[in-house]
Scaffold this active site. Sequence first.
Site, short mmCIF file in Angstrom:
data_model
loop_
_atom_site.label_atom_id
_atom_site.label_comp_id
_atom_site.label_asym_id
_atom_site.label_seq_id
_atom_site.Cartn_x
_atom_site.Cartn_y
_atom_site.Cartn_z
N GLU A 156 25.54 6.01 13.08
CA GLU A 156 24.59 5.80 14.11
C GLU A 156 25.04 5.07 15.50
O GLU A 156 24.30 4.58 16.15
CB GLU A 156 23.39 5.14 13.70
CG GLU A 156 23.64 4.00 12.53
CD GLU A 156 22.16 3.73 11.94
OE1 GLU A 156 21.19 3.74 12.34
OE2 GLU A 156 22.47 2.87 11.06
N ASP A 170 33.46 38.87 3.14
CA ASP A 170 34.40 38.63 2.29
C ASP A 170 34.31 37.00 1.51
O ASP A 170 33.15 36.82 1.49
CB ASP A 170 35.83 38.60 3.22
CG ASP A 170 35.61 37.47 4.47
OD1 ASP A 170 34.70 36.87 4.29
OD2 ASP A 170 36.68 37.70 5.14
N LYS A 229 0.85 -1.36 -0.11
CA LYS A 229 0.13 -0.07 -0.13
C LYS A 229 0.91 1.27 -0.06
O LYS A 229 0.67 2.12 -0.66
CB LYS A 229 -0.90 -0.05 1.23
CG LYS A 229 -1.73 0.99 1.38
CD LYS A 229 -2.97 0.83 2.42
CE LYS A 229 -3.67 1.97 2.50
NZ LYS A 229 -4.20 2.20 3.93
N ASP A 269 19.37 5.29 16.81
CA ASP A 269 20.29 4.22 17.45
C ASP A 269 21.45 4.73 17.86
O ASP A 269 22.18 4.22 18.82
CB ASP A 269 20.93 3.66 15.98
CG ASP A 269 19.79 2.56 15.42
OD1 ASP A 269 19.51 1.52 16.18
OD2 ASP A 269 19.52 2.56 14.19
N LYS A 282 2.12 4.43 -2.84
CA LYS A 282 2.05 5.96 -3.03
C LYS A 282 3.40 6.70 -3.39
O LYS A 282 3.52 7.81 -3.51
CB LYS A 282 2.02 6.24 -1.31
CG LYS A 282 0.59 5.58 -0.70
CD LYS A 282 -0.49 6.65 -0.54
CE LYS A 282 -1.73 5.95 -0.49
NZ LYS A 282 -1.99 5.34 0.66
N ARG A 289 17.35 1.16 0.78
CA ARG A 289 18.24 1.16 2.10
C ARG A 289 18.31 -0.47 2.24
O ARG A 289 17.46 -1.19 2.55
CB ARG A 289 17.74 1.68 3.48
CG ARG A 289 18.64 1.28 4.34
CD ARG A 289 18.29 2.27 5.80
NE ARG A 289 17.09 1.99 6.61
CZ ARG A 289 16.66 2.48 7.61
NH1 ARG A 289 17.46 3.21 8.34
NH2 ARG A 289 15.58 2.20 8.32
N HIS A 307 6.89 9.83 7.11
CA HIS A 307 5.60 9.93 6.58
C HIS A 307 5.32 11.13 5.54
O HIS A 307 6.06 12.10 5.72
CB HIS A 307 4.83 10.37 7.94
CG HIS A 307 3.14 10.21 7.90
ND1 HIS A 307 2.58 11.18 7.16
CD2 HIS A 307 2.42 9.44 8.30
CE1 HIS A 307 1.18 10.83 7.23
NE2 HIS A 307 1.08 9.39 7.82
C1 LIG Z 1 14.57 5.07 12.59
C2 LIG Z 1 14.46 4.71 11.40
O1 LIG Z 1 15.12 3.74 10.84
S1 LIG Z 1 13.34 5.44 10.30
C3 LIG Z 1 12.83 4.38 9.00
C4 LIG Z 1 12.13 3.09 9.24
N1 LIG Z 1 10.79 3.62 9.32
C5 LIG Z 1 10.00 3.38 8.46
O2 LIG Z 1 10.32 3.25 7.49
C6 LIG Z 1 8.41 3.98 8.76
C7 LIG Z 1 7.74 4.39 7.65
N2 LIG Z 1 6.74 5.07 8.02
C8 LIG Z 1 5.52 4.27 8.09
O3 LIG Z 1 5.60 2.84 8.07
C9 LIG Z 1 4.14 4.95 8.44
O4 LIG Z 1 4.09 6.11 8.29
C10 LIG Z 1 3.85 4.67 10.01
C11 LIG Z 1 3.86 3.36 10.47
C12 LIG Z 1 4.67 5.33 11.02
C13 LIG Z 1 2.58 5.54 10.36
O5 LIG Z 1 1.45 4.67 9.27
P1 LIG Z 1 0.23 4.84 9.11
O6 LIG Z 1 -0.43 4.44 10.58
O7 LIG Z 1 -0.45 4.10 7.98
O8 LIG Z 1 -0.10 6.45 9.03
P2 LIG Z 1 -1.36 7.20 8.49
O9 LIG Z 1 -2.70 6.64 8.67
O10 LIG Z 1 -1.33 8.71 8.93
O11 LIG Z 1 -1.09 7.34 6.81
C14 LIG Z 1 -1.65 7.95 6.10
C15 LIG Z 1 -1.55 7.36 4.65
O12 LIG Z 1 -0.21 7.54 4.31
C16 LIG Z 1 0.25 6.50 3.85
N3 LIG Z 1 1.72 6.39 4.47
C17 LIG Z 1 1.95 6.67 5.72
N4 LIG Z 1 3.47 6.40 5.63
C18 LIG Z 1 3.87 6.36 4.46
C19 LIG Z 1 5.18 6.07 3.95
N5 LIG Z 1 6.29 6.09 4.65
N6 LIG Z 1 5.48 6.00 2.57
C20 LIG Z 1 4.13 5.97 1.70
N7 LIG Z 1 2.91 5.93 2.48
C21 LIG Z 1 2.50 6.26 3.62
C22 LIG Z 1 -0.57 5.33 4.51
O13 LIG Z 1 -0.51 4.13 3.95
C23 LIG Z 1 -1.93 6.02 4.64
O14 LIG Z 1 -2.55 5.64 3.30
P3 LIG Z 1 -4.06 5.85 3.07
O15 LIG Z 1 -4.33 7.19 3.44
O16 LIG Z 1 -4.33 5.17 1.55
O17 LIG Z 1 -4.72 4.72 4.18
C1 LIG Z 2 17.31 6.42 10.85
C2 LIG Z 2 17.80 5.59 12.08
O1 LIG Z 2 18.11 4.59 11.91
C3 LIG Z 2 17.94 6.17 13.38
O2 LIG Z 2 17.48 7.11 13.72
O3 LIG Z 2 18.45 5.43 14.12
#
Ligand SMILES: CC(=O)SCCNC(=O)CCNC(=O)[C@H](O)C(C)(C)COP(=O)(O)OP(=O)(O)OC[C@H]1O[C@@H](n2cnc3c(N)ncnc32)[C@H](O)[C@@H]1OP(=O)(O)O
Ligand SMILES: CC(=O)C(=O)O
Length: 606
Positions: free
Chosen positions: A434, A586, A305, A472, A309, A359, A539
Amino acid sequence: MNKPKIFFGFNLFIFLVCLFTLYKNYEKSLYLLNIELNRQEQTNKSVEELKKIFKKHGTDKYFHKYYNFYGKFIGPIRNEELEVLEIGLGCGMIYGPGKSLLSWKEFLPNSKISILEYDRNCALKFKNQTKNLFIGSQSDFNVLKELEIGSPFDIIIDDGGHSRLQQTRSLIGLFPYLKKGGIYIIEDLYYSFTQEANDSNRSAFDVLTKLLILFNNPSFYYDPVPNFKLNKIDTFNFDIEPDLKYLYENVEFIMFSIRSNLKTLIKSIGKQKYLTFSSLSNPEINLTASYPSRACLYVPGNDSKKLSKIFATNADCVVLDCEDGVALNKKSEAREKIRNLFDTDQRIQNNIDGKFTVRINPAETSLAFEDIKTIFTIKHEIKDKNTTSNLLPKCIFIPKTNNARQIGWLFETLHEQTKQFKDLDNLNMFFYMESAISLINLNDIIKTALSLSAEKYHGRFNLEGFVFGSDDFCADIGASRTKDSVELTYARQKLVTYCKAYKLKAIDMVYIDFKDLEGLKMQCEQGARMGFTGKQVIHPGQVDVCQNAFTPSQEKIEWATGLVEAFEYHQKSGAGAFTYKGQMIDMPSLLQAKNILKIIEKVKKI
Ligand SMILES: CC(=O)SCCNC(=O)CCNC(=O)[C@H](O)C(C)(C)COP(=O)(O)OP(=O)(O)OC[C@H]1O[C@@H](n2cnc3c(N)ncnc32)[C@H](O)[C@@H]1OP(=O)(O)O
Ligand SMILES: CC(=O)C(=O)O
């Protein structure tokens, strides 16, 4: 005689003469325009053809993009009967020897190719494919003298050992064997700046520069690098050394082709030789990649899903994640889905440069090996279509890079998996800082990546920047997160400083409270003020806030534009420092202003 009639007749005559002259000039201009267009068409054709030939035979001339240069300069004479000498068969190369010899035989069908090679056993295997095979060292004047037998040459190409001594001695020793009007090419001049090449206190680059200065004529200088200019030449004054005299009297045209991959070049110079370079060049060579990285949006690779996007977001960069955003039991699903996107989606294929990245898991783990094997794979069957795709991501993010050894593993693994994949000529990379040890080892990690890339992998891997893995990092040092991130100040500043010292991008931490856009804005602005290039976001709702914060404001743009103009004006009148909008200005202020304008230029392009 009727005077008005004579007057009218005379005017008519003058008018007709003018008309005729105009017509003739017009005809001539058309003729010249046609010649120019034909020449350009020929050159473009040669460049394209040579690109294919270099790629087909697998010479590193392809990775260095030397087809642009050779196609332009040798293309127009490629069907003539030329005497060509190339130094170096590529015997120690990862790709195997003889690749460029085969390329020349195909591109120059009527020419005779002679070779000078140091490695006897390797050289003898190519005896039947060369006109003259000379065996010996390119820095030994006795060996070089033997080459007179094959001379004069129309083209001499030095693609030998690339050390300072080798390049200079060959240039001095072989130049007399070049035909009048011939071309002498030295490949990989950048190598002169590396530590290993320091076997002489003078490099071919220095010799050529000295000649340029002696000629004191900018038209001798052709430079494909924007903003790279010699400083005022007439301030130099020295005698011609005896061995340069011949060159001075016989060289007609010098073209610097130092740009095998300028980014790699400059980075591999690091601090060691930069002075030599900057004494010749304008300080602001544009090194940052040609696309911005303001918001880097993570998308878990297994989440169909969210993956659907990624084409709707205007984030500068989309990071398709196999690491922390993906549960352990979903790793293989994530890899397959990402690979499938690259195989099948036209939109990813049309927008490949920099935007869609991957990644992987941390280097030296079996997870990372599987990620590379699946995603950076040579050929993939496309289900139901009975065909294959060769499209690879152009950019890779590698988390938890703690030491230089991991970089060796990463390059070797990527190289092994993709070595037959000729399209992968410049894979951009972001490493993650990290942990405490990663912060301590930063310099070593960067230098290892730059020198390995330049010297072992011929610019195939391009370190583009670092990402700060703040969560991290906090866990590693036992810090507690606060709203203003004061506990991370040192790490953020150190990372930015190291990145900027090596002209790399620096990507700031994530703001995990994704609904708090006010807090995000504050943290983005703080990061932008600190010098970060961009920020990680998790997000889609965070993208605009982030990209706005990392885009210079209209006020800043006006400040920068005005400052650059004022600087130019004051420079002309001889003032180094001056006052602009109440501040002392400068050179450093000028560079800051130019940075702002560069970002804007890049943002406008996307
Ligand atoms: C510290 C790190 O390492 S960070 C990197 C690793 N983390 C990630 O990759 C997390 C990426 N983000 C996500 O998975 C999500 O944003 C979450 C889990 C935090 C929240 O997700 P949701 O609860 O679905 O948020 P929300 O309901 O506000 O989403 C709104 C819409 O945006 C979409 N969406 C949310 N996050 C993303 C994203 N990262 N990429 C694409 N689409 C997204 C959802 O699918 C949703 O679609 P819909 O309206 O068709 O249902
Ligand atoms: C991006 C990530 O991996 C962290 O914030 O630790």
